[in-house]
Design an enzyme around this catalytic site. Structure first.
Site, short mmCIF file in Angstrom:
data_model
loop_
_atom_site.label_atom_id
_atom_site.label_comp_id
_atom_site.label_asym_id
_atom_site.label_seq_id
_atom_site.Cartn_x
_atom_site.Cartn_y
_atom_site.Cartn_z
N LYS A 204 -16.51 -1.30 -11.12
CA LYS A 204 -16.79 -0.96 -12.52
C LYS A 204 -17.16 -2.23 -13.29
O LYS A 204 -18.16 -2.26 -14.00
CB LYS A 204 -15.56 -0.29 -13.14
CG LYS A 204 -15.75 0.05 -14.59
CD LYS A 204 -14.58 0.81 -15.17
CE LYS A 204 -14.75 0.94 -16.67
NZ LYS A 204 -13.62 1.56 -17.34
N GLU A 210 -12.04 -9.73 -5.08
CA GLU A 210 -12.05 -9.22 -3.70
C GLU A 210 -13.41 -8.61 -3.36
O GLU A 210 -14.00 -8.89 -2.32
CB GLU A 210 -10.98 -8.13 -3.53
CG GLU A 210 -9.55 -8.61 -3.63
CD GLU A 210 -8.99 -8.53 -5.03
OE1 GLU A 210 -9.77 -8.67 -6.01
OE2 GLU A 210 -7.77 -8.34 -5.16
N GLY A 263 -11.28 3.26 -14.11
CA GLY A 263 -11.50 2.99 -12.69
C GLY A 263 -10.80 3.99 -11.78
O GLY A 263 -11.38 4.54 -10.84
N ARG A 264 -9.53 4.27 -12.06
CA ARG A 264 -8.78 5.17 -11.17
C ARG A 264 -9.09 6.64 -11.43
O ARG A 264 -8.53 7.52 -10.78
CB ARG A 264 -7.27 4.87 -11.25
CG ARG A 264 -6.69 4.92 -12.63
CD ARG A 264 -5.28 4.33 -12.69
NE ARG A 264 -4.80 4.18 -14.05
CZ ARG A 264 -5.07 3.13 -14.82
NH1 ARG A 264 -5.80 2.14 -14.38
NH2 ARG A 264 -4.58 3.08 -16.06
N GLU A 349 -0.32 2.85 -11.77
CA GLU A 349 -1.14 2.00 -12.64
C GLU A 349 -1.29 2.65 -14.02
O GLU A 349 -1.44 1.97 -15.03
CB GLU A 349 -2.51 1.73 -12.00
CG GLU A 349 -3.18 0.48 -12.55
CD GLU A 349 -4.47 0.09 -11.85
OE1 GLU A 349 -5.48 0.77 -12.03
OE2 GLU A 349 -4.47 -0.93 -11.12
N HIS A 380 9.97 11.51 11.39
CA HIS A 380 10.53 10.68 12.46
C HIS A 380 10.67 9.24 12.00
O HIS A 380 10.80 8.34 12.83
CB HIS A 380 9.66 10.80 13.71
CG HIS A 380 9.60 12.22 14.21
ND1 HIS A 380 10.52 12.75 15.08
CD2 HIS A 380 8.76 13.24 13.88
CE1 HIS A 380 10.23 14.02 15.29
NE2 HIS A 380 9.18 14.34 14.57
N LYS A 508 -3.73 -12.06 -11.27
CA LYS A 508 -5.13 -12.46 -11.06
C LYS A 508 -5.36 -13.88 -11.58
O LYS A 508 -5.96 -14.72 -10.93
CB LYS A 508 -6.09 -11.52 -11.80
CG LYS A 508 -6.27 -10.15 -11.18
CD LYS A 508 -7.35 -9.39 -11.96
CE LYS A 508 -7.37 -7.92 -11.60
NZ LYS A 508 -8.29 -7.13 -12.41
O1 F6P Z 1 -7.04 -4.79 -10.99
C1 F6P Z 1 -6.90 -3.43 -11.14
C2 F6P Z 1 -8.23 -2.79 -11.26
O2 F6P Z 1 -8.82 -3.14 -12.47
C3 F6P Z 1 -8.15 -1.28 -11.12
O3 F6P Z 1 -7.79 -0.66 -12.29
C4 F6P Z 1 -9.51 -0.97 -10.63
O4 F6P Z 1 -9.60 0.32 -10.10
C5 F6P Z 1 -9.71 -2.06 -9.63
O5 F6P Z 1 -9.10 -3.19 -10.21
C6 F6P Z 1 -11.12 -2.37 -9.26
O6 F6P Z 1 -11.86 -2.72 -10.38
P1 F6P Z 1 -13.45 -2.74 -10.36
O7 F6P Z 1 -13.92 -1.37 -10.06
O8 F6P Z 1 -13.86 -3.23 -11.70
O9 F6P Z 1 -13.86 -3.71 -9.26
#
Ligand code: F6P
Length: 548
Positions: A204, A210, A263-264, A349, A380, A508
């Site tokens: 987003k 990452e 995002g979620r 979250e 199990h 972060k």
């Molecule tokens: O760090 C949390 C977060 O902002 C989530 O809310 C989000 O889904 C995820 O990182 C990934 O964010 P993006 O889609 O901006 O890479």
């Protein structure tokens, strides 16, 4: 301290009810043979059985009164009409607009037009990809697609691609690369051919460390084989179109979504592109349709017959009136293996908050720890604790009446186990029952006395069971929307903002600070002795390795 909630008459009545009423599930069932019918709701392809809960008519009435007192009806209207209810980011949370069949106005514009436009772009792209029309730099069709994203840009699509496997074409295969751990990158790429691999960078913000690190490594991997033509092997899904351009992705390969989608809550937007690639755009749209049906139910059904509202209120009941701080999610379906992970982000979250929307500290608990894994595997592993541990963990069982496979005997066993577990949690086994069993085995009185305490199950452990007719795209969409609205309802009761996530920021920032400090001989800034010690220890290990 915010006592706006706990001083409400509805809250106090619930507290009083909790104090004065014993909830013995065995007895509640014995007293009312129609309890199942009374406490089930079915809608579309879903049934919710909430009869195995600490609940009677009065409890339900009081819980609904609490929802009314918190203005839930008005808050639902604010949600779906695009009020800026994400107050710390001054944004609406309009995921429902992504699946709406009616216009939704935001600042006087019908935003569903944008949704339709991007959906058409998704259909074209996914059809071409699936049909082998889209080609890479060497003129070959794509056999594999990697979704590079994390959190909301990974969990929902990954869940859906697994869940919809019976609808999925053999090619292209869809892979998910989320973790910045090089092992995840290596493991994903080692099985793939760069000439026939396409990467979708999903972010987003297009700033996530990452995702950008992984995208860069994938680009290097592609360039090593296809050279400058690597652009043909990329697409992007983002609300930050400029940054995607900056990464070198062409206009027609950028799928836009918008600030008004959290995002979620974004898998219904172009973030769902990998779902369309795997299962086809029709399946993706059927999933949205299932979610839309749940929206309709949530916005219109009376609260006492409203699935998300009931799940939410029961959650509040256990967290705040019984001190239950964990909640298990137990899907009896391997295709929903990722559902607990997905819900961890959605619930924790969203509602893992400690201040009200207005910033006042809360004097009550909010989101429980959400965890789980698929049955029967979990049986199990950790169910011992669910049945005989000292902590009571309310659980959600999720199961499908009909499987997609032809192994009917397997499915009967799966169903039997699912229902047996919720029955066992509810009934338990009394000392008398345990003793009688041991007697029937012919054990001595001493042995019986010694073993009985170990064989007792306290029972009275509450659970919901959600039965899907079958794991169709439509049912999956409804199931996910059910939980989205559950989470929203709880946020309204708790008076918190479900749509920000400031709690992820500090780590972060600190990681950005520590990153350069990991290099040999780099200066180390001020840290506590543990953090500093760990940095130094790791540096010494790495330099030993490097000097070998
Ligand atoms: O760090 C949390 C977060 O902002 C989530 O809310 C989000 O889904 C995820 O990182 C990934 O964010 P993006 O889609 O901006 O890479």
């Amino acid at each position: 301290m915010s006592s706006a909630l706990t001083s409400l008459p509805a809250w106090r009545s619930l507290a009083e009810h909790r104090r004065t009423r014993a909830f013995e599930l065995r007895e509640l069932f014995a007293a009312d043979p129609a309890r199942f019918h009374k406490f089930t709701i079915s809608h579309g392809e879903l049934l919710l059985d909430f009869s195995k809960h600490y609940l009677d008519d009065r409890t339900l009435k009081l819980l609904v009164a609490l929802a009314d007192a918190r203005g839930l009806r008005e808050w639902i209207a604010k949600l779906v009409t695009g009020e800026r209810i994400n107050v710390t980011e001054n944004r609406p949370a309009l995921h429902t607009a992504l699946r709406s069949t009616r216009p939704v106005l935001l600042d006087g514009r019908d935003i569903t037009r944008d949704v339709v436009r991007v959906r058409a772009q998704m259909r074209r792209f996914s059809d071409e990809l699936r049909g082998g029309v889209l080609k890479g730099a060497t003129g070959q069709a794509f056999t594999d697609v990697i979704n590079i994203g994390i959190g909301g840009s990974d969990l929902g699509p990954a869940l859906a691609v697994d869940a919809l496997a019976p609808y999925t074409a053999r090619r292209p295969r869809v892979h998910f690369m989320s973790n910045v751990d090089g092992a995840h990158v290596d493991a994903t790429l080692s099985a793939l051919d760069p000439k026939t691999t396409l990467a979708i960078v999903v972010s987003k913000t297009f700033t996530t460390q990452e995702t950008l690190t992984n995208a860069q490594s994938v680009r290097t991997w592609l360039e090593n084989t296809v050279g400058k033509g690597s652009g043909k092997h990329f697409a992007a899904v983002t609300a930050n179109v400029k940054a995607a351009h900056g990464f070198g992705i062409d206009d027609e390969r950028i799928f836009e979504f918008w600030d008004w989608v959290g995002g979620r809550y974004s898998m219904w937007s172009a973030v769902g592109l990998p779902i369309a690639v795997a299962a086809g755009m029709d399946a993706f749209e059927a999933m949205c349709e299932g979610a839309r049906e749940m929206d309709e139910h949530f916005t219109t059904a009376p609260f006492e017959a409203n699935m998300p509202v009931i799940l939410a209120l029961l959650g509040v009941w256990y967290v705040d009136f019984f001190g239950r701080t964990a909640h298990a999610v137990l899907p009896y379906d391997m295709r929903l293996a990722r559902f607990p992970d997905y819900l961890q982000q959605l619930e924790m979250e969203s509602n893992g908050k400690r201040v009200t929307r207005e910033g006042e500290a809360l004097d009550y608990d909010t989101c429980p720890v959400v965890w789980g894994s698929p049955g029967t595997n979990g049986q199990h592993a950790f169910y011992q604790m669910l049945h005989q541990g000292t902590q009571v963990v309310p659980a959600d069982f999720v199961v499908c009446a009909k499987p997609h496979h032809a192994l009917a005997a397997h499915h009967r066993i799966l169903l039997a186990n699912c229902y047996a577990q919720s029955e066992a949690m509810m009934r338990g086994k009394t000392a008398e029952e345990a003793r009688a069993e041991l007697q029937a085995q012919g054990l001595s009185a001493t042995e019986i006395a010694r073993l009985t305490p170990h064989k007792v199950f306290p029972g009275n452990r509450p659970s919901s069971t959600i039965v899907l007719d079958s794991l169709t795209p439509r049912a999956l969409g409804a199931l996910i929307a059910l939980y989205e609205h559950k989470v929203f309802t709880q946020s309204v009761i708790w008076g918190i903002n479900a749509f920000d996530q400031w709690g992820v920021e500090l780590g972060k920032k600190l990681a950005d600070r520590i990153l350069p400090e990991l290099a040999e001989n780099a200066p180390i800034g001020s840290h506590d002795s543990s953090t500093r010690g760990l940095i130094e220890y790791t540096r010494s290990k790495r330099s030993n390795e490097e000097s070998k």
